[in-house]
Design a protein around this motif. Structure first.
Motif, short mmCIF file in Angstrom:
data_model
loop_
_atom_site.label_atom_id
_atom_site.label_comp_id
_atom_site.label_asym_id
_atom_site.label_seq_id
_atom_site.Cartn_x
_atom_site.Cartn_y
_atom_site.Cartn_z
N GLU A 158 0.83 -1.21 0.00
CA GLU A 158 0.00 0.00 0.00
C GLU A 158 0.86 1.25 0.00
O GLU A 158 0.57 2.23 -0.72
CB GLU A 158 -0.93 -0.01 1.22
N GLN A 164 -0.94 6.20 -6.21
CA GLN A 164 -2.16 5.42 -6.14
C GLN A 164 -2.51 5.12 -4.68
O GLN A 164 -1.62 5.03 -3.83
CB GLN A 164 -2.00 4.08 -6.87
N ARG A 193 -4.42 2.17 -2.72
CA ARG A 193 -5.02 0.85 -2.86
C ARG A 193 -4.84 0.09 -1.56
O ARG A 193 -4.30 0.61 -0.59
CB ARG A 193 -4.37 0.09 -4.01
N HIS A 216 -11.80 6.00 -4.66
CA HIS A 216 -10.66 5.08 -4.52
C HIS A 216 -11.13 3.65 -4.78
O HIS A 216 -11.21 2.82 -3.85
CB HIS A 216 -10.06 5.21 -3.12
N GLN A 234 -9.76 1.10 -5.94
CA GLN A 234 -8.81 0.00 -5.72
C GLN A 234 -8.65 -0.34 -4.23
O GLN A 234 -7.85 -1.22 -3.89
CB GLN A 234 -7.45 0.38 -6.30
N VAL A 235 -9.40 0.33 -3.38
CA VAL A 235 -9.36 0.02 -1.95
C VAL A 235 -10.52 -0.92 -1.61
O VAL A 235 -11.67 -0.65 -1.92
CB VAL A 235 -9.47 1.31 -1.10
#
Length: 291
Positions: free
Chosen positions: A80, A88, A90, A117, A119-120
């Protein structure tokens, strides 16, 4: 010692079973048991008390588990942090909240966060304030929304004041006191009450309110969810004290202000070293509070 062994110990501790821990970790029980025994030999201490019926942590196991959570969280954060350095956000965001949280629309908040967000991976759980704070301390939770009694110390770490609000009385609609314009805690204490379990922070808030007024309430029903409180009240079995923002969403009950109304304070709390996803979520929460 390796991370897989640490994961095995955490799984056994949480599942309280070597069999279930092996299933959770997608391995055979003999391999998991061997790795745990190998780890115990390496550190020179037994982590579990084993019997035919129970698996419990020893004092050494409890100490190991506290550090295990921290170690696994640190490992989880490596990719992360690398992603953040590349611009980014994530990873995983683990949220916790009390059930009576009428001032914050958590579903809407998570929806907007996910749009910003995608990708989280977001996870949410509900529990009492004490349990949520323990999870924050043990690095099992990123952000917790909790309620405290005014004057209670705010936990160590980062925190954000959300609001302070009154508790109000909810009564059966046809109760003789339902039209009382000067309801007091003393009058309310003469009725059977439904409240949260004694060990919960929500219950301590109401207990302290009655104690400050020198009153001993009649707690007839102890439940762990707001919906059950509302049902007991609506059916005429009890009255209750609930936060004002929460009461507005309850159906089939009469809502009354209390002359000597107690209050609660809501906070968002998170670890001293937040993940990038945590920081982004808190930024969104701050923007909401700023209007």
């Amino acid at each position: 010692m390796n991370l897989r062994q640490i994961e095995f110990v955490v799984a056994v501790a949480e599942e309280q079973s070597f069999t279930r821990a092996a299933q959770r970790c997608h391995t055979v029980q003999s391999s998991l048991s061997h790795q745990v025994a190998k780890l115990e030999e390496e550190i020179g201490a037994s982590l579990f008390e084993r019997s035919s019926r129970h698996v419990r942590l020893t004092p050494a196991g409890q100490a190991f588990l506290r550090q295990a959570y921290i170690a696994l969280e640190a490992t989880r954060r490596i990719p992360e942090e690398v992603a953040t350095a590349s611009g980014q956000i994530r990873g995983r965001l683990s949220l916790g909240m009390i059930s009576a949280l009428g001032t914050i629309d958590m579903v809407d908040l998570i929806t907007r966060f996910h749009r910003q967000h995608p990708q989280v991976e977001v996870h949410l759980s509900q529990s009492g304030s004490e349990e949520l704070l323990n999870r924050i301390k043990e690095a099992r939770l990123d952000v917790a929304l909790i309620g405290l009694w005014p004057g209670d110390p705010v936990p160590d770490g980062n925190h954000l004041f959300l609001c302070e609000e009154r508790l109000i009385a909810v009564l059966p609609p046809k109760h003789p006191m339902a039209g009382d314009k000067r309801l007091t805690l003393e009058k309310l204490a003469t009725l059977p009450l439904v409240d949260y379990p004694r060990e919960s922070s929500a219950r301590r808030q109401t207990d302290k309110a009655f104690a400050a007024a020198g009153i001993a309430p009649q707690i007839s029903f102890e439940v762990n969810h707001l919906d059950l409180i509302a049902r007991f009240v609506a059916q005429g079995l009890a009255a209750s004290l609930v936060p004002e923002s929460v009461a507005s969403g309850l159906r089939g009950v009469a809502q009354l202000s209390i002359r000597d109304a107690p209050k609660r304070v809501l906070y968002a709390v998170w670890a001293k070293s937040p993940t990038p996803a945590t920081a982004a979520f808190i930024d969104l929460l701050r923007m909401d509070l700023a209007g």
